[in-house]
Every structure is written in structure tokens, then in C-alpha cells.
Write an enzyme that holds these catalytic residues in place. Sequence first.
Site, PDB file in Angstrom:
ATOM      1  N   SER A   1       0.863  -1.196   0.000  1.00  0.00           N
ATOM      2  CA  SER A   1       0.000   0.000   0.000  1.00  0.00           C
ATOM      3  C   SER A   1       0.895   1.239   0.000  1.00  0.00           C
ATOM      4  O   SER A   1       2.054   1.174   0.449  1.00  0.00           O
ATOM      5  CB  SER A   1      -0.845  -0.016   1.282  1.00  0.00           C
ATOM      6  OG  SER A   1      -1.427   1.244   1.512  1.00  0.00           O
TER       7      SER A   1
ATOM      8  N   TYR B   1      -0.984  -0.682  10.619  1.00  0.00           N
ATOM      9  CA  TYR B   1      -1.221  -1.034   9.208  1.00  0.00           C
ATOM     10  C   TYR B   1      -0.055  -0.538   8.342  1.00  0.00           C
ATOM     11  O   TYR B   1       0.472  -1.277   7.513  1.00  0.00           O
ATOM     12  CB  TYR B   1      -2.544  -0.419   8.740  1.00  0.00           C
ATOM     13  CG  TYR B   1      -2.892  -0.696   7.287  1.00  0.00           C
ATOM     14  CD1 TYR B   1      -3.374  -1.940   6.896  1.00  0.00           C
ATOM     15  CD2 TYR B   1      -2.752   0.289   6.310  1.00  0.00           C
ATOM     16  CE1 TYR B   1      -3.703  -2.200   5.569  1.00  0.00           C
ATOM     17  CE2 TYR B   1      -3.085   0.049   4.981  1.00  0.00           C
ATOM     18  CZ  TYR B   1      -3.568  -1.204   4.622  1.00  0.00           C
ATOM     19  OH  TYR B   1      -3.891  -1.460   3.298  1.00  0.00           O
TER      20      TYR B   1
HETATM   21  N1  LIG Z   1      -8.863  -0.744  -0.991  1.00  0.00           N
HETATM   22  C1  LIG Z   1      -7.877   0.082  -0.783  1.00  0.00           C
HETATM   23  O1  LIG Z   1      -8.057   1.316  -0.743  1.00  0.00           O
HETATM   24  C2  LIG Z   1      -6.477  -0.450  -0.608  1.00  0.00           C
HETATM   25  C3  LIG Z   1      -5.412   0.486  -0.665  1.00  0.00           C
HETATM   26  C4  LIG Z   1      -4.115   0.022  -0.507  1.00  0.00           C
HETATM   27  C5  LIG Z   1      -3.872  -1.321  -0.320  1.00  0.00           C
HETATM   28  N2  LIG Z   1      -4.925  -2.192  -0.264  1.00  0.00           N
HETATM   29  C6  LIG Z   1      -4.610  -3.605  -0.031  1.00  0.00           C
HETATM   30  O2  LIG Z   1      -5.183  -4.366  -1.082  1.00  0.00           O
HETATM   31  C7  LIG Z   1      -5.479  -5.671  -0.606  1.00  0.00           C
HETATM   32  C8  LIG Z   1      -6.914  -6.011  -0.971  1.00  0.00           C
HETATM   33  O3  LIG Z   1      -7.770  -5.077  -0.334  1.00  0.00           O
HETATM   34  P1  LIG Z   1      -9.294  -4.849  -0.789  1.00  0.00           P
HETATM   35  O4  LIG Z   1      -9.495  -3.384  -0.787  1.00  0.00           O
HETATM   36  O5  LIG Z   1      -9.606  -5.647  -1.975  1.00  0.00           O
HETATM   37  O6  LIG Z   1     -10.025  -5.434   0.521  1.00  0.00           O
HETATM   38  P2  LIG Z   1     -11.401  -6.200   0.716  1.00  0.00           P
HETATM   39  O7  LIG Z   1     -12.369  -5.847  -0.328  1.00  0.00           O
HETATM   40  O8  LIG Z   1     -11.746  -5.980   2.145  1.00  0.00           O
HETATM   41  O9  LIG Z   1     -10.960  -7.730   0.515  1.00  0.00           O
HETATM   42  C9  LIG Z   1     -10.082  -8.336   1.421  1.00  0.00           C
HETATM   43  C10 LIG Z   1      -9.905  -9.773   1.036  1.00  0.00           C
HETATM   44  O10 LIG Z   1      -8.955 -10.361   1.946  1.00  0.00           O
HETATM   45  C11 LIG Z   1      -9.500 -11.585   2.419  1.00  0.00           C
HETATM   46  N3  LIG Z   1      -9.045 -11.859   3.774  1.00  0.00           N
HETATM   47  C12 LIG Z   1      -8.990 -10.993   4.818  1.00  0.00           C
HETATM   48  N4  LIG Z   1      -8.571 -11.634   5.921  1.00  0.00           N
HETATM   49  C13 LIG Z   1      -8.352 -12.923   5.553  1.00  0.00           C
HETATM   50  C14 LIG Z   1      -7.910 -14.079   6.250  1.00  0.00           C
HETATM   51  N5  LIG Z   1      -7.624 -14.058   7.567  1.00  0.00           N
HETATM   52  N6  LIG Z   1      -7.798 -15.238   5.577  1.00  0.00           N
HETATM   53  C15 LIG Z   1      -8.105 -15.304   4.260  1.00  0.00           C
HETATM   54  N7  LIG Z   1      -8.508 -14.242   3.540  1.00  0.00           N
HETATM   55  C16 LIG Z   1      -8.654 -13.066   4.187  1.00  0.00           C
HETATM   56  C17 LIG Z   1     -11.003 -11.383   2.389  1.00  0.00           C
HETATM   57  O11 LIG Z   1     -11.594 -12.650   2.340  1.00  0.00           O
HETATM   58  P3  LIG Z   1     -12.953 -13.073   3.140  1.00  0.00           P
HETATM   59  O12 LIG Z   1     -14.007 -13.164   2.123  1.00  0.00           O
HETATM   60  O13 LIG Z   1     -12.585 -14.374   3.728  1.00  0.00           O
HETATM   61  O14 LIG Z   1     -13.224 -12.002   4.151  1.00  0.00           O
HETATM   62  C18 LIG Z   1     -11.175 -10.588   1.109  1.00  0.00           C
HETATM   63  O15 LIG Z   1     -11.234 -11.443   0.004  1.00  0.00           O
HETATM   64  C19 LIG Z   1      -5.183  -5.648   0.898  1.00  0.00           C
HETATM   65  O16 LIG Z   1      -3.907  -6.185   1.124  1.00  0.00           O
HETATM   66  C20 LIG Z   1      -5.197  -4.170   1.225  1.00  0.00           C
HETATM   67  O17 LIG Z   1      -4.402  -3.888   2.357  1.00  0.00           O
HETATM   68  C21 LIG Z   1      -6.215  -1.790  -0.405  1.00  0.00           C
END
Ligand SMILES: NC(=O)c1ccc[n+]([C@@H]2O[C@H](COP(=O)([O-])OP(=O)(O)OC[C@H]3O[C@@H](n4cnc5c(N)ncnc54)[C@H](OP(=O)(O)O)[C@@H]3O)[C@@H](O)[C@H]2O)c1
Length: 259
Positions: free
Chosen positions: A150, A163
Site C-alpha cells: 500500500s 497497518y
Molecule cells: N482498498 C484500498 O483502498 C487499498 C489500498 C491500498 C492497499 N490495499 C490492499 O489491497 C489488498 C486487498 O484489499 P481490498 O481493498 O480488496 O479489501 P477487501 O475488499 O476488504 O478484501 C479483502 C480480502 O482479503 C481476504 N481476507 C482478509 N482476511 C483474511 C484471512 N484471515 N484469511 C483469508 N482471507 C482473508 C477477504 O476474504 P474473506 O471473504 O474471507 O473475508 C477478502 O477477500 C489488501 O492487502 C489491502 O491492504 C487496499
Amino acid sequence: MDEKTTGLINPLSLARRRILVTGASSGIGRATAELLARLGASVIVAGRDEERLARTRSSLVGDGHSQIAFDLSAIDEIPGIVARLAKEGGALSGIAHCAGVQAGRPMRIVDQNFMDDLFRVNVQSGLALARGFRQRGVPASGAAMVLVSSVSAFVGQASNVVYCATKGAVVSATKALAVEFMRDKIRVNCVCPALVETEMADRFRTTMSDEQWQGYVAQYPMGIGQPADIANSVAFLLSDAARWINGTTLVLDGGLLAG
Ligand SMILES: NC(=O)c1ccc[n+]([C@@H]2O[C@H](COP(=O)([O-])OP(=O)(O)OC[C@H]3O[C@@H](n4cnc5c(N)ncnc54)[C@H](OP(=O)(O)O)[C@@H]3O)[C@@H](O)[C@H]2O)c1
């Protein structure tokens, strides 16, 4: 047309590659799984929730896709799961590690459990996936791994210290893994998104007033990102088009850090 020919015509092709995508039940992971399938890969979608995974799986074009539900906080089980996927379905060409959790808390109330939970899912799970990928017989030739960090690795944010620290660790781990795995011909890179419209961003939004949110979003000269903006770079880094890119961190922020 064989894979060599497809690769020559289109180095972005992922035809006949088997790729594990974590976090595939939502947001960036789901968009990544969908794009990899469109580029020809057989995708293994991973997350915890079978129903959400089934939804992603049914949205994938092509065939040969599968799903697996497991909790990435059970660190010791991860290498065995990866090895089993390869044993039962064939060597893996890639891992896109998109799963992650964001939780904000001021330092005065951060405790050991809070830190452990975030470090386990955001950092240690990636290391355990890498350990599994490195086992004999698991990586296919031309293997690559992409971790999702990130911009929080580079920008200090109040109430988001833990984080930010986890995402900084992912950047460091990417470089060290790339160096260690180079002799095994496994490339390791990471992407660093800024704000992307996903469920995670929706949850983040609930921590702010509408006015604060408008101010936050207004910092983005090109608007906030879409999951596909991240998926495009993940797919590129997994493909032969990125065969000379290793240990790199790609910032995906619509120009946020430039200004
Ligand atoms: N969105 C943003 O603005 C943003 C910005 C920078 C970086 N990121 C990074 O991008 C990545 C994806 O984020 P996103 O925005 O797509 O988030 P999201 O929509 O909340 O999706 C998170 C995913 O991670 C899975 N997950 C979480 N905890 C888990 C665990 N203990 N075991 C297995 N799976 C788990 C969830 O699966 P379940 O269905 O099992 O919950 C879900 O599929 C993350 O690493 C986040 O830090 C996001």
C-alpha cells in the site's frame, strides 16, 4: 497455438498458467482473478467465505478454475496448502497475494493482539505463501509472485501506524524474497495502491464524516482507483512481459505521491 507461440505474440498472455489468488472473494483480489482468467489463466480463488468465493469463481471466463477456503491467519498451515494445490492440480505459475486487512487505532490503545492480527494476515501470510511456493515441485517455469502492499508503506498516517508498518514490511519482504528466490527463477514483486473503491475503502469511509471524506478524496488528482487498476498491474507483473522485473515496488496511486 502452443504457449511459446502465444507468449511471443502476446507477452501478457497467461494461457495455461495456474495462478493462486488470495483475497479473491472481494475487491482487488476478485478483480485480479477475473482479469487473470480473461488472460487465459486457470485461477484458484482463495478466501475464507465459500459463498463469496463461489460468486467470484462463477464470474471467471474459461475453465479449469477452482476455489479453496482457508484462513490466512493459520500461518503454519499455509505452506502445506500451497504444496497440496500443486500436488493435486499441477505446478503453480503464480501467486497473487491480494488478501489483507486494514484496521485503524491510535497508538495509545494498540495492544499485542491487535498488532499480531494485522501482522499475521498482512505480513506473515505472504511469507508463508512464499515458503509454500518455494517447495520442490510447486513452482512451474516462469513462476512469479505478486504481493499487495500500500502507499501506507511510504506515507505516515495517524491512527494507522500498525497497518502502515505491516505494509512497509511487505515492501522489504518483496526485495529479500526476490533476491533469495532468484536462483530458483521465481520473481517476486509488489504493488502499492492508494485508495481503491472496495469493501475495505467502504469500511474506511465509515470512520470519517462526509466532509472529511470529501477532503480525503479531493487529494486525488485523478480520482480514487478502481480494483481493475490494480489487477492490470498484478497481471502484468505475473506475465512474461515482466520477465526482467524483480524485487520491484510499483506505486499505483493516480499521481497522489507525485504532487
Ligand atoms: N482498498 C484500498 O483502498 C487499498 C489500498 C491500498 C492497499 N490495499 C490492499 O489491497 C489488498 C486487498 O484489499 P481490498 O481493498 O480488496 O479489501 P477487501 O475488499 O476488504 O478484501 C479483502 C480480502 O482479503 C481476504 N481476507 C482478509 N482476511 C483474511 C484471512 N484471515 N484469511 C483469508 N482471507 C482473508 C477477504 O476474504 P474473506 O471473504 O474471507 O473475508 C477478502 O477477500 C489488501 O492487502 C489491502 O491492504 C487496499
